[in-house]
Design a protein around this motif. Structure first.
Motif, PDB file in Angstrom:
ATOM      1  N   GLN A  86       0.823  -1.203   0.000  1.00 38.26           N
ATOM      2  CA  GLN A  86       0.000   0.000   0.000  1.00 38.26           C
ATOM      3  C   GLN A  86       0.863   1.260   0.000  1.00 38.26           C
ATOM      4  N   VAL A  87       1.981   1.212   0.705  1.00 38.39           N
ATOM      5  CA  VAL A  87       2.906   2.352   0.699  1.00 38.39           C
ATOM      6  C   VAL A  87       3.498   2.549  -0.691  1.00 38.39           C
ATOM      7  N   ALA A  88       3.892   1.447  -1.340  1.00 35.92           N
ATOM      8  CA  ALA A  88       4.465   1.542  -2.684  1.00 35.92           C
ATOM      9  C   ALA A  88       3.450   2.107  -3.670  1.00 35.92           C
ATOM     10  N   GLN A  89       2.200   1.664  -3.573  1.00 33.36           N
ATOM     11  CA  GLN A  89       1.158   2.172  -4.468  1.00 33.36           C
ATOM     12  C   GLN A  89       0.901   3.653  -4.213  1.00 33.36           C
ATOM     13  N   ALA A  90       0.831   4.037  -2.956  1.00 36.93           N
ATOM     14  CA  ALA A  90       0.597   5.447  -2.628  1.00 36.93           C
ATOM     15  C   ALA A  90       1.759   6.321  -3.083  1.00 36.93           C
ATOM     16  N   ARG A  91       2.981   5.818  -2.953  1.00 37.17           N
ATOM     17  CA  ARG A  91       4.143   6.586  -3.417  1.00 37.17           C
ATOM     18  C   ARG A  91       4.120   6.752  -4.933  1.00 37.17           C
ATOM     19  N   ALA A  92       3.718   5.696  -5.650  1.00 36.46           N
ATOM     20  CA  ALA A  92       3.621   5.797  -7.114  1.00 36.46           C
ATOM     21  C   ALA A  92       2.564   6.812  -7.520  1.00 36.46           C
ATOM     22  N   ASP A  93       1.423   6.818  -6.837  1.00 34.09           N
ATOM     23  CA  ASP A  93       0.375   7.804  -7.129  1.00 34.09           C
ATOM     24  C   ASP A  93       0.874   9.220  -6.856  1.00 34.09           C
ATOM     25  N   TYR A  94       1.666   9.367  -5.824  1.00 32.96           N
ATOM     26  CA  TYR A  94       2.200  10.688  -5.493  1.00 32.96           C
ATOM     27  C   TYR A  94       3.180  11.162  -6.563  1.00 32.96           C
ATOM     28  N   GLN A  95       4.072  10.268  -7.020  1.00 34.90           N
ATOM     29  CA  GLN A  95       5.010  10.621  -8.080  1.00 34.90           C
ATOM     30  C   GLN A  95       4.276  10.934  -9.377  1.00 34.90           C
ATOM     31  N   ASN A  96       3.213  10.200  -9.650  1.00 34.79           N
ATOM     32  CA  ASN A  96       2.415  10.453 -10.853  1.00 34.79           C
ATOM     33  C   ASN A  96       1.768  11.831 -10.791  1.00 34.79           C
ATOM     34  N   ALA A  97       1.288  12.211  -9.605  1.00 35.80           N
ATOM     35  CA  ALA A  97       0.689  13.533  -9.457  1.00 35.80           C
ATOM     36  C   ALA A  97       1.730  14.633  -9.645  1.00 35.80           C
ATOM     37  N   LEU A  98       2.937  14.420  -9.137  1.00 35.24           N
ATOM     38  CA  LEU A  98       4.009  15.405  -9.321  1.00 35.24           C
ATOM     39  C   LEU A  98       4.376  15.537 -10.792  1.00 35.24           C
ATOM     40  N   ALA A  99       4.437  14.396 -11.497  1.00 36.02           N
ATOM     41  CA  ALA A  99       4.733  14.437 -12.931  1.00 36.02           C
ATOM     42  C   ALA A  99       3.644  15.168 -13.696  1.00 36.02           C
ATOM     43  N   GLY A 100       2.397  14.963 -13.292  1.00 43.86           N
ATOM     44  CA  GLY A 100       1.298  15.678 -13.935  1.00 43.86           C
ATOM     45  C   GLY A 100       1.405  17.175 -13.761  1.00 43.86           C
ATOM     46  N   ARG A 101       1.880  17.613 -12.611  1.00 44.46           N
ATOM     47  CA  ARG A 101       2.061  19.044 -12.407  1.00 44.46           C
ATOM     48  C   ARG A 101       3.157  19.593 -13.311  1.00 44.46           C
ATOM     49  N   GLU A 102       4.240  18.849 -13.495  1.00 45.79           N
ATOM     50  CA  GLU A 102       5.309  19.299 -14.387  1.00 45.79           C
ATOM     51  C   GLU A 102       4.801  19.433 -15.816  1.00 45.79           C
ATOM     52  N   VAL A 103       3.989  18.463 -16.256  1.00 48.24           N
ATOM     53  CA  VAL A 103       3.426  18.542 -17.614  1.00 48.24           C
ATOM     54  C   VAL A 103       2.536  19.768 -17.745  1.00 48.24           C
ATOM     55  N   ALA A 104       1.715  20.021 -16.710  1.00 48.24           N
ATOM     56  CA  ALA A 104       0.825  21.177 -16.756  1.00 48.24           C
ATOM     57  C   ALA A 104       1.619  22.476 -16.778  1.00 48.24           C
TER      58      ALA A 104
END
Length: 344
Positions: A86-104
């Motif tokens: 669950q920690v690994a999944q939550a960390r991946a979701d967090y990194q994905n959200a950060l990447a989305g901000r960079e794209v935006a």
């Protein structure tokens, strides 16, 4: 020795035996002097329940029954395999959200550049359009004077309308590009909320992972071990109890008629049934503002019509003074019966 003398001696011996038997009994029930006595008292300690905060199988148990533990000692470990995923999944979701901000952020940069380019093109188109309008007005005046042909005038008019149309197209394009920039900025704000949500989920997952290690909340002694390795536990389930050894006091329930001479700070003599021959010293710490019956789960209702006057008891908290020997204090156990004499 005659019969009468023997009879007198027998009576005297019997009287001495009776008096010798009555003295300790009388001393136990009758307490002379400026004291308030009660045997309705017990030793009290904080009993802290240790609960599981997550669901899982017990991997390891590190405590034994009735042993001393210190605050922070590991007591139970719950299998954390699922929590790590669950920690690994939550960390991946967090990194994905950060990447989305960079794209935006990059999209905003590109859109802003397009707005700047369009603004420059509009300025150029405006100059060209104004020149075409000036030529059109000139050809119109010359046509009225017959200095130019109709074909030349129509060409000037068409060129003006083309330049004007291109200017309007670029103006609308700039408006559309500005709308894209505003929309992208709103997406960034939405993405920021998504980042905070992903971060909170990651912290929650890490917190649940830390809950897999159950530690002692205080110094004290463990209770009976009623759990086993491999057992499935649920959130809120009690693993064990710890008797806090840092604070020991006595709760004495005095009759309401005895409170006249009881006040905080009064000296107390304490005798513990399980520790004969030791006289503990204490001090009245506080007096309850309610009777024991009022604090019970089902308090009595005097308006029910079957009232019987019963002498109430008031809980009095008595703390042990520092004059007591440490080795004697270690012998105290929660729930032991004691006798208290408050001196006034």
């Amino acid at each position: 020795m005659n019969h009468r003398t023997k009879k007198i001696i027998t009576y005297i011996v019997a009287l001495v035996v009776i008096i010798s038997a009555l003295v300790p009994v009388t001393k136990h029930f009758i307490h002379l002097g400026s004291v308030e006595f009660t045997d309705n008292a017990t030793v009290c300690q904080q009993i802290v329940p240790v609960n599981s905060r997550v669901r899982g199988y017990i991997s390891k148990i590190y405590f034994k029954e009735f042993e001393h533990v210190k605050k922070g000692d590991t007591l139970v470990i719950i299998d954390d395999s699922e929590m790590k995923l669950q920690v690994a999944q939550a960390r991946a979701d967090y990194q994905n959200a950060l990447a989305g901000r960079e794209v935006a952020d990059r999209s905003v940069g590109v859109a802003s550049a397009n707005v700047a380019v369009t603004a420059a093109s509009i300025s150029e188109a405006e100059v060209v359009m104004n020149l075409a309008i000036t030529d059109y007005e000139r050809y119109k005046s010359l046509l009225e004077k017959g200095a130019v042909t109709r074909q030349q005038f129509d060409a000037a008019k068409t060129d003006m309308e083309a330049k004007k149309a291109r200017y309007e197209m670029l103006a609308r394009q700039r408006s559309a590009t500005s709308s894209v920039v505003a929309e992208t900025r709103q997406r960034i704000a939405q993405n920021e909320a998504g980042i905070e949500l992903a971060k909170a989920r990651l912290e929650t997952a890490e917190l649940n992972l830390s809950y897999c290690v159950i530690v002692a909340p205080c110094d004290g002694y463990t209770s009976r071990k009623e759990i086993q390795e491999g057992q499935l536990v649920q959130p809120g389930q009690t693993m064990l109890d710890i008797v806090d050894s840092s604070d020991v006091w006595v709760t004495a329930n005095y009759k309401e008629t005895q409170l006249k001479h009881i006040a905080p700070g009064s000296n107390v003599s304490i005798k513990v049934d399980a520790i004969p021959g030791v006289d503990f010293k204490g001090e009245v710490e506080s007096i309850s503002m309610a009777t024991g019956a009022s604090l019970s789960i089902i308090p009595q209702d005097n308006s029910s019509g079957n009232f019987v006057k019963v002498r109430q008891r008031i809980p009095v908290r008595i703390s042990f003074s520092s004059d007591n020997k440490p080795e004697n204090m270690k012998l105290l156990r929660a729930g032991m019966n004691v006798e208290c004499e408050i001196k006034y």
